[in-house]
Design a protein around this motif. Structure first.
Motif, mmCIF file in Angstrom:
data_model
loop_
_atom_site.group_PDB
_atom_site.id
_atom_site.type_symbol
_atom_site.label_atom_id
_atom_site.label_comp_id
_atom_site.label_asym_id
_atom_site.label_seq_id
_atom_site.Cartn_x
_atom_site.Cartn_y
_atom_site.Cartn_z
ATOM 1 N N CYS A 144 0.705 -1.066 0.249
ATOM 2 C CA CYS A 144 0.165 -0.063 0.274
ATOM 3 C C CYS A 144 1.205 1.222 0.484
ATOM 4 O O CYS A 144 0.438 2.696 -0.362
ATOM 5 C CB CYS A 144 -1.510 0.135 1.476
ATOM 6 S SG CYS A 144 -1.915 -1.378 0.963
ATOM 7 N N TYR A 147 -0.049 2.959 -2.993
ATOM 8 C CA TYR A 147 -1.140 2.739 -3.701
ATOM 9 C C TYR A 147 -1.485 3.608 -4.334
ATOM 10 O O TYR A 147 -1.344 5.100 -3.655
ATOM 11 C CB TYR A 147 -2.256 2.378 -2.500
ATOM 12 C CG TYR A 147 -3.502 2.720 -3.382
ATOM 13 C CD1 TYR A 147 -3.904 1.667 -3.688
ATOM 14 C CD2 TYR A 147 -4.690 4.180 -2.578
ATOM 15 C CE1 TYR A 147 -5.699 1.870 -4.199
ATOM 16 C CE2 TYR A 147 -5.609 3.918 -3.216
ATOM 17 C CZ TYR A 147 -6.580 2.907 -3.128
ATOM 18 O OH TYR A 147 -7.980 2.516 -4.189
ATOM 19 N N ALA A 227 -6.739 1.608 2.078
ATOM 20 C CA ALA A 227 -5.160 1.746 0.756
ATOM 21 C C ALA A 227 -4.331 3.344 1.524
ATOM 22 O O ALA A 227 -3.580 3.163 1.222
ATOM 23 C CB ALA A 227 -5.381 1.352 -0.500
ATOM 24 N N HIS A 231 -0.669 3.994 3.226
ATOM 25 C CA HIS A 231 0.050 4.134 1.942
ATOM 26 C C HIS A 231 0.789 5.528 3.091
ATOM 27 O O HIS A 231 1.691 5.683 2.606
ATOM 28 C CB HIS A 231 -1.084 4.892 0.618
ATOM 29 C CG HIS A 231 0.361 5.468 -0.329
ATOM 30 N ND1 HIS A 231 0.697 7.397 0.448
ATOM 31 C CD2 HIS A 231 0.723 5.947 -1.074
ATOM 32 C CE1 HIS A 231 0.832 7.481 -0.514
ATOM 33 N NE2 HIS A 231 1.768 6.990 -1.521
#
Length: 259
Positions: A144, A147, A227, A231
């Motif tokens: 992530c 992402y 996500a 991140h």
């Protein structure tokens, strides 16, 4: 003092961010040392492809950057043989020449003042996706950090030694941290050398996971809000530096280096 067991998630995350910024270890290396370490780390992670690939980092003069001399593999790079070049790839300091493909790094640096390090490699799993013409799919917590941060160049412009390729790659990268280049490989644009190295490692791992998962069944999408949360959590500056320091120690043990 209130127990953290009664705190909500956002409060715990805020407290943990402060603790991470204050307490996580990082290495005390110069930028040249970090570039050399990044070369060795990515070699150990399977990113080498003979003489292909470049790792660069801005110098104090923003129009100049460090890079490895053409003709040497990632495993051979040290602070002693790194070059300092200008955006025309003219050598300012060091012996040898820069890889002519470094030209697109110059375009990225010119367009992105936030970028401190550019990594371009041809690791196996990223290269496999590039041959299939398939974008990198992010659907695992570790991945992530990538992402909505990996662009996709669907049309290969050929060997990236001209200004046209620099313009194309820079345009597709836009404001993102990485791009998968079809029939080619990976480019990463990091806000620090440490961040760029961690992103490159994770891009190849994500590609490997994608190929493994898709061999079994279609990959399930990840919740966008979660996500994005992951991140931002993973890409904390101090966490990137601590991760880099770990991989530097690990690589030193593997290659019997003194760092």
């Amino acid at each position: 003092m209130n127990s953290t067991l009664s705190m909500d998630k956002q409060s715990i995350m805020a407290k943990s961010r402060a603790d991470i910024a204050q307490n996580l270890p990082e290495g005390l290396w110069s930028d040249k040392q970090k570039v050399a370490l990044t070369c060795r780390i990515l070699f150990a992670q399977g990113h080498d492809s003979g003489l292909a690939g470049q790792i660069t980092a801005r110098c104090e003069n923003p129009a100049q950057y460090y890079t490895q001399p053409f003709g040497f593999g990632f495993d051979e790079i040290s602070t002693d043989n790194l070059l300092t070049v200008d955006e025309d790839l003219q050598v300012i300091e060091g012996e040898g020449m820069a890889n002519p493909a470094n030209r697109f790094h110059s375009w990225i640096y010119r367009a992105r003042p936030d970028v401190r390090c550019v990594i371009h490699t041809h690791p196996p799993h990223i290269s496999a996706l590039s041959m299939l013409g398939v974008p990198l799919k992010i659907s695992h917590m570790d991945s992530c950090m990538l992402y909505d941060d990996v662009a996709f160049l669907a049309n290969w412009p050929g060997v990236p030694v001209g200004n046209e390729e620099g313009e194309i790659i820079t345009a597709v990268l836009a404001d993102k941290r990485a791009a998968l280049l079809c029939h080619h490989g990976l480019v990463v644009a990091g806000k620090s050398i440490e961040e760029a190295c961690m992103l490159a490692i994770q891009c190849e791992r994500a590609a490997r996971l994608q190929l493994l998962a898709e061999a079994v069944a279609p990959i399930k999408d990840i919740d966008p809000a979660l996500a994005k949360e992951a991140h931002d959590w993973i890409l904390q500056d101090k966490r990137s530096k601590a991760g880099f320091a770990y991989y530097a120690r690990r690589t030193a043990r593997m290659l019997n280096l003194h760092i």
